[in-house]
Scaffold this active site. Structure first.
Site, PDB file in Angstrom:
ATOM      1  N   CYS A 177       5.752  -4.875  -6.768  1.00 15.16           N
ATOM      2  CA  CYS A 177       7.019  -5.419  -6.246  1.00 15.16           C
ATOM      3  C   CYS A 177       7.741  -6.170  -7.378  1.00 15.16           C
ATOM      4  CB  CYS A 177       6.765  -6.281  -5.016  1.00 15.16           C
ATOM      5  SG  CYS A 177       8.293  -6.648  -4.096  1.00 15.16           S
ATOM      6  N   HIS A 196       5.138  -2.226  -1.864  1.00 11.55           N
ATOM      7  CA  HIS A 196       3.870  -2.922  -1.698  1.00 11.55           C
ATOM      8  C   HIS A 196       2.785  -1.906  -1.342  1.00 11.55           C
ATOM      9  CE1 HIS A 196       5.192  -7.154  -1.813  1.00 11.55           C
ATOM     10  NE2 HIS A 196       6.329  -6.677  -1.339  1.00 11.55           N
ATOM     11  N   GLU A 253      -0.304  -2.359  -0.966  1.00 16.49           N
ATOM     12  CA  GLU A 253      -1.251  -2.963  -0.027  1.00 16.49           C
ATOM     13  C   GLU A 253      -0.742  -2.950   1.410  1.00 16.49           C
ATOM     14  OE1 GLU A 253       1.497  -6.356  -1.025  1.00 16.49           O
ATOM     15  OE2 GLU A 253       0.723  -4.569  -2.027  1.00 16.49           O
TER      16      GLU A 253
END
Length: 200
Positions: free
Chosen positions: A78, A180, A182
């Site tokens: 990011c 992102h 994750e």
């Protein structure tokens, strides 16, 4: 599975990155220590918020030079991707890590598309890379950003948000994901797994 060091410097969503890596079987070290950074097997630079604040934190902790000199796999996430570039328009102009040429600019997607870009967008893969092995064309990724990196030779994959958004970049041993991973379901998990498996 690999050991991975995640920079915990007060400007990133460290916990969610840590948990995603641990779910993949990685041994995760959180640190803001320059010596531990320099000695890491592989390094993740997360980031949320304002570029100037993030760079200030890195400078205060003595992390700028170890990151610039890091010779093994490095992944910016990011804001962490944006920090890899030379400078940013944010805050009236902010010098960044200068690991990839180009200036980060404000996202201006056009009518009907709000800023920040927040939500799911599909990835269009421009060229093959070990970080993207097994990631299908059109895979969904989760974005939250109001600035974007320049679209140039470093771009590996793009999203479309009223224009091209460089979503994955690479220069030498340094990669970045504007989204992102994750929080990006199967595609994001595969990208993190690939990063853990890139030879250090």
């Amino acid at each position: 599975m690999s050991d991975v060091t995640v920079l915990s410097y007060g400007a990133g969503n460290v916990a969610s990155v840590q948990f995603a890596l641990e779910r993949l079987g990685a041994t995760v070290r959180l640190t803001d220590d320059p010596i531990e950074v320099a000695e890491a097997e592989r390094l993740i630079l997360p980031g949320v918020g304002q570029a100037g604040y993030a760079m200030g934190r890195l400078a205060d902790l003595g992390l700028v030079d170890p990151i610039r000199a890091f010779p093994r796999p490095l992944l910016g996430v990011c804001l962490g991707q944006q920090l890899l570039f030379a400078d940013s328009d944010e805050g009236g102009g902010t010098p960044l890590l200068d690991l990839i040429p180009g200036r980060v600019g404000r996202l201006e997607p056009g009518p009907g598309l709000p800023v920040p870009h927040m939500g799911w967008s599909r990835l269009a893969i421009d060229r093959a890379d070990p970080l993207l092995d097994g990631v299908d064309e059109g895979s969904w990724a989760y974005f939250v950003h109001g600035y974007l990196c320049p679209d140039g030779p470093a771009t590996l994959a793009r999203a479309d948000y009223g224009g091209p958004v460089p979503a994955v970049v690479r220069s030498a041993n340094r990669w970045g994901c504007q989204f992102h991973p994750e929080r990006s379901a199967e595609a994001g998990a595969r990208i993190l797994k690939n990063f853990l498996e890139i030879e250090a």
